[in-house]
Scaffold this motif. Structure first.
Motif, mmCIF file in Angstrom:
data_model
loop_
_atom_site.group_PDB
_atom_site.id
_atom_site.type_symbol
_atom_site.label_atom_id
_atom_site.label_comp_id
_atom_site.label_asym_id
_atom_site.label_seq_id
_atom_site.Cartn_x
_atom_site.Cartn_y
_atom_site.Cartn_z
ATOM 1 N N PHE A 82 0.682 -1.133 0.121
ATOM 2 C CA PHE A 82 -0.067 0.063 -0.020
ATOM 3 C C PHE A 82 0.927 1.231 -0.012
ATOM 4 C CE2 PHE A 82 -4.236 -1.486 1.811
ATOM 5 C CZ PHE A 82 -4.521 -2.316 0.720
ATOM 6 N N LEU A 83 1.956 1.242 0.707
ATOM 7 C CA LEU A 83 2.697 2.287 0.584
ATOM 8 C C LEU A 83 3.503 2.635 -0.411
ATOM 9 C CD1 LEU A 83 4.494 1.573 4.238
ATOM 10 C CD2 LEU A 83 2.778 3.648 3.731
ATOM 11 N N ARG A 84 3.590 1.838 -1.550
ATOM 12 C CA ARG A 84 3.883 2.024 -2.652
ATOM 13 C C ARG A 84 3.188 3.079 -3.545
ATOM 14 N NH1 ARG A 84 3.430 -3.524 -5.224
ATOM 15 N NH2 ARG A 84 3.659 -2.484 -7.267
ATOM 16 N N GLY A 85 1.925 3.372 -3.188
ATOM 17 C CA GLY A 85 0.837 3.998 -3.945
ATOM 18 C C GLY A 85 0.817 5.595 -3.253
ATOM 19 N N GLU A 86 0.047 6.238 -4.095
ATOM 20 C CA GLU A 86 -0.125 7.569 -3.703
ATOM 21 C C GLU A 86 -1.809 7.685 -3.805
ATOM 22 O OE1 GLU A 86 2.189 10.549 -5.647
ATOM 23 O OE2 GLU A 86 4.020 9.805 -4.809
ATOM 24 N N GLU A 87 -2.381 8.985 -3.215
ATOM 25 C CA GLU A 87 -3.637 9.012 -3.363
ATOM 26 C C GLU A 87 -4.585 8.783 -4.802
ATOM 27 O OE1 GLU A 87 -6.927 12.108 -1.482
ATOM 28 O OE2 GLU A 87 -5.001 12.502 -1.100
ATOM 29 N N SER A 88 -3.561 9.285 -5.639
ATOM 30 C CA SER A 88 -3.913 9.321 -6.974
ATOM 31 C C SER A 88 -3.842 8.060 -7.785
ATOM 32 C CB SER A 88 -3.268 10.702 -7.778
ATOM 33 O OG SER A 88 -1.907 10.349 -7.781
ATOM 34 N N ILE A 105 -4.086 3.685 -8.516
ATOM 35 C CA ILE A 105 -5.164 2.657 -8.500
ATOM 36 C C ILE A 105 -4.658 1.275 -7.772
ATOM 37 C CG2 ILE A 105 -6.483 1.421 -9.896
ATOM 38 C CD1 ILE A 105 -6.354 3.575 -12.179
ATOM 39 N N LEU A 106 -5.449 0.665 -7.055
ATOM 40 C CA LEU A 106 -4.865 -0.538 -6.330
ATOM 41 C C LEU A 106 -5.589 -1.770 -7.140
ATOM 42 C CD1 LEU A 106 -3.538 -1.939 -3.983
ATOM 43 C CD2 LEU A 106 -5.575 -1.502 -2.628
ATOM 44 N N VAL A 107 -4.730 -2.484 -7.129
ATOM 45 C CA VAL A 107 -5.544 -3.942 -7.801
ATOM 46 C C VAL A 107 -4.989 -5.095 -6.499
ATOM 47 C CG1 VAL A 107 -5.235 -5.636 -9.527
ATOM 48 C CG2 VAL A 107 -5.234 -3.301 -10.154
ATOM 49 N N LEU A 108 -6.170 -5.488 -6.005
ATOM 50 C CA LEU A 108 -5.890 -6.627 -5.077
ATOM 51 C C LEU A 108 -6.694 -7.752 -5.162
ATOM 52 C CD1 LEU A 108 -4.590 -6.982 -2.238
ATOM 53 C CD2 LEU A 108 -6.429 -5.895 -1.383
ATOM 54 N N ASP A 109 -5.927 -9.084 -5.136
ATOM 55 C CA ASP A 109 -6.697 -10.278 -5.638
ATOM 56 C C ASP A 109 -6.822 -11.059 -4.297
ATOM 57 O OD1 ASP A 109 -7.850 -12.287 -7.241
ATOM 58 O OD2 ASP A 109 -5.870 -13.502 -7.258
ATOM 59 N N GLU A 110 -8.258 -11.315 -3.969
ATOM 60 C CA GLU A 110 -8.656 -12.107 -3.117
ATOM 61 C C GLU A 110 -8.056 -12.036 -1.434
ATOM 62 O OE1 GLU A 110 -9.116 -16.169 -4.231
ATOM 63 O OE2 GLU A 110 -10.724 -15.647 -5.490
ATOM 64 N N PRO A 111 -8.057 -10.893 -0.941
ATOM 65 C CA PRO A 111 -7.493 -10.686 0.421
ATOM 66 C C PRO A 111 -8.152 -11.595 1.523
ATOM 67 C CG PRO A 111 -8.976 -8.867 -0.193
ATOM 68 C CD PRO A 111 -8.605 -9.669 -1.367
ATOM 69 N N ALA A 163 -7.827 0.617 2.191
ATOM 70 C CA ALA A 163 -7.599 0.830 0.902
ATOM 71 C C ALA A 163 -8.413 2.012 -0.023
ATOM 72 C CB ALA A 163 -7.917 -0.500 0.038
ATOM 73 N N LYS A 164 -9.901 2.091 0.607
ATOM 74 C CA LYS A 164 -10.245 2.993 0.009
ATOM 75 C C LYS A 164 -9.765 4.364 0.452
ATOM 76 C CE LYS A 164 -14.175 3.303 -1.147
ATOM 77 N NZ LYS A 164 -14.851 3.841 -2.657
ATOM 78 N N LYS A 165 -9.288 4.798 1.893
ATOM 79 C CA LYS A 165 -8.582 5.863 2.221
ATOM 80 C C LYS A 165 -7.459 6.299 1.397
ATOM 81 C CE LYS A 165 -7.480 8.247 6.365
ATOM 82 N NZ LYS A 165 -7.378 8.571 7.790
ATOM 83 N N ARG A 166 -6.890 5.273 0.826
ATOM 84 C CA ARG A 166 -5.341 5.588 0.534
ATOM 85 C C ARG A 166 -5.184 5.684 -1.059
ATOM 86 N NH1 ARG A 166 -1.200 5.349 4.025
ATOM 87 N NH2 ARG A 166 0.282 5.292 2.200
ATOM 88 N N PHE A 167 -6.355 5.100 -1.627
ATOM 89 C CA PHE A 167 -6.039 5.059 -3.071
ATOM 90 C C PHE A 167 -7.300 5.838 -3.926
ATOM 91 C CE2 PHE A 167 -3.482 1.489 -1.845
ATOM 92 C CZ PHE A 167 -2.383 1.989 -2.746
ATOM 93 N N LYS A 168 -7.118 6.343 -4.863
ATOM 94 C CA LYS A 168 -8.443 6.679 -5.869
ATOM 95 C C LYS A 168 -9.520 5.767 -6.044
ATOM 96 C CE LYS A 168 -7.316 8.099 -10.167
ATOM 97 N NZ LYS A 168 -6.814 8.671 -11.357
ATOM 98 N N GLN A 169 -8.713 4.738 -6.457
ATOM 99 C CA GLN A 169 -9.607 3.869 -7.177
ATOM 100 C C GLN A 169 -9.160 2.526 -6.577
ATOM 101 O OE1 GLN A 169 -10.281 3.667 -11.411
ATOM 102 N NE2 GLN A 169 -12.314 3.002 -11.226
#
Length: 455
Positions: A120-126, A128-134, A150-156
């Motif tokens: 998660f720390l790799r990304g910024e607020e702008s 997009i996160l892709v996560l498979d079956e957490p 996830a919703k708080k840290r990523f745009k989509q």
């Protein structure tokens, strides 16, 4: 598509893909930093987890430590260090309830959480996160917690899941069913769609009945208000009752179905032999203060804690100018449209003013019906005049946000936004812009009531 760089030029979006997670190695030797960087975003990251954080700066590790502690209370992660043996190995400890352990000896759920927070720390607020079956790695409470981080840290975010818990946390419009044999997914647009989704996930009416039988706390809503109410709760409280798996939310309908709440106390005592704690929340609609006071007295006699919203319905608590304007401006920026705060405010005021006359008519109609039912002897013209004075007072002090129909206002606002700017905003987008200072005092009071009554 020609190649990866060509695609990136055409679609300059940063995408964070969380790779397949696995258990940590019992022993991890120091590896070449260049090699560690080359595998950091791959399925080999878990085997080099301690190396990855050994290569980061103290400031980066502090950010990681704070992120883990903020969302897994009672945990303190320590920076990796060499054990001083030969051949040397890297160790990484964490502290929980006074106990120090190496991360290898933690449960796999916590190991997965550490890895996901790292990615998660790799990304910024702008981004997009892709996560498979957490849900494969985490129990229900952690799945819900992960969704909101996830919703708080990523745009989509794009999450592939078989978890009913994750699906319940998302807005209905954000859930897409993907079934084998179909060319495209189907977006959920109704209660029937939700039932279909739960059927595919293996849940059933029997499962819901089992939850009812073990529920310790019940919050009864008029409609599908749980998700929005929970968003407000999470802004104000940590560990609120709606995040507790022993809290059950049920839908009871409006005022005319108030007897259903009255019957809940009897049902739990007779069928399950337990004294359940129950809170019922009702919309104000267009009712007067006098009618609301009368209704709340009637239900309080049943032993159920009852509260009627001071605003017309729950969506009205989203109608705060600052977060509403911020959501509009962000939606505009995603379409490369700059919208000033004044432009957003003017559009909001214009849409609200269209509703003013209908709102007054409905309030006067409700007042007339209540006066007739109570046979209070007042002249109809007096009833209408009193209702108008009450309405004008509300509109002049708190503005349209109290008495207007919140759901319909947001629908009409989106029509105006599409016509003028080609954009839409959702309830979730507005709620994301809220800070505690934006939450209305009445909502704060309701949150306090629900949590104190059910604790």
């Amino acid at each position: 598509m020609k190649n990866k760089s060509f695609f990136s030029r055409c679609f300059p979006e940063r995408v964070v893909v969380v790779p397949t997670l696995s258990q940590f190695e019992e022993g991890e030797k120091p590896n070449d930093p260049e090699y560690v960087r080359s595998v950091e975003y791959t399925r080999l990251a878990a085997r080099n987890f301690r190396n990855i954080w050994r290569n980061k700066s103290p400031a980066e590790f502090e950010e990681f430590r704070e992120l883990v502690s903020a969302h897994w209370p009672g945990i303190e992660v320590h920076a990796p260090e060499l054990n001083g043996r030969y051949p040397p190995q890297i160790q990484m400890f964490f502290q929980e309830n006074g106990l120090h352990r190496e991360i290898y000896w933690s449960g796999f759920g916590f190991q997965a959480w550490l890895q996901m927070m790292t990615h998660f720390l790799r990304g910024e607020e702008s981004d997009i996160l892709v996560l498979d079956e957490p849900d494969v790695y985490l129990h229900a409470d952690l799945q819900r917690r992960l969704f909101h981080v996830a919703k708080k840290r990523f745009k989509q975010i794009f999450i592939a899941t078989h978890s009913a818990e994750l699906m319940n946390e998302a807005n209905a419009a954000d859930v897409i069913l993907i079934k084998p044999g179909l060319v495209s997914g189907a977006r959920i647009t109704s209660d029937a769609g939700y039932r279909s989704a739960h059927a595919l996930l293996g849940s059933s009416e029997n499962a819901d009945f089992a939850r009812l039988a073990r529920a310790k706390r019940i919050v009864a809503f008029e409609g599908n208000d749980r998700t929005l109410f929970k968003r407000f709760e999470q802004k104000v409280l940590k560990g609120g009752v709606l995040s507790d798996p022993d809290t059950l939310s049920i839908k009871i309908g409006g005022y005319e179905h108030w007897h259903r709440v009255d019957n809940l106390t009897w049902m739990f005592k007779e069928l399950f032999g337990m004294e359940a704690k129950i809170v019922a929340l009702f919309d104000r609609d267009y009712r007067s203060d006098a009618e609301i006071d009368d209704f709340q007295r009637r239900l309080s006699d049943s032993g159920v804690v009852c509260r009627v919203l001071q605003r017309k319905e729950l969506e009205n608590y989203l109608l705060e100018t600052e977060p509403l304007c911020a959501a509009i401006q962000k939606a505009g920026l995603r379409r490369e449209v700059r919208i000033s705060e004044r432009e957003a405010q003017d559009l909001i005021a214009t849409v609200a003013e269209v509703h003013r006359e209908d709102c007054l008519i409905n309030i006067q109609s409700f007042a007339t019906k209540y006066s007739s039912l109570k046979r209070d002897g007042r002249d109809p013209s007096t009833v209408l005049k009193t209702a108008k004075i009450e309405f004008d007072q509300d509109w002049s002090t708190i503005g349209f946000k109290k008495r207007i129909g919140g759901k319909q206002f947001l629908i009409d606002l989106n029509v105006a936004l599409r016509d003028k700017y080609g954009i839409n905003i959702s309830n979730a987008m507005i709620a994301d812009e809220f800070e505690v200072r934006h939450v209305d005092d009445d909502m704060l009071s309701i949150l306090g009531l629900v949590n104190s009554a059910l604790s």
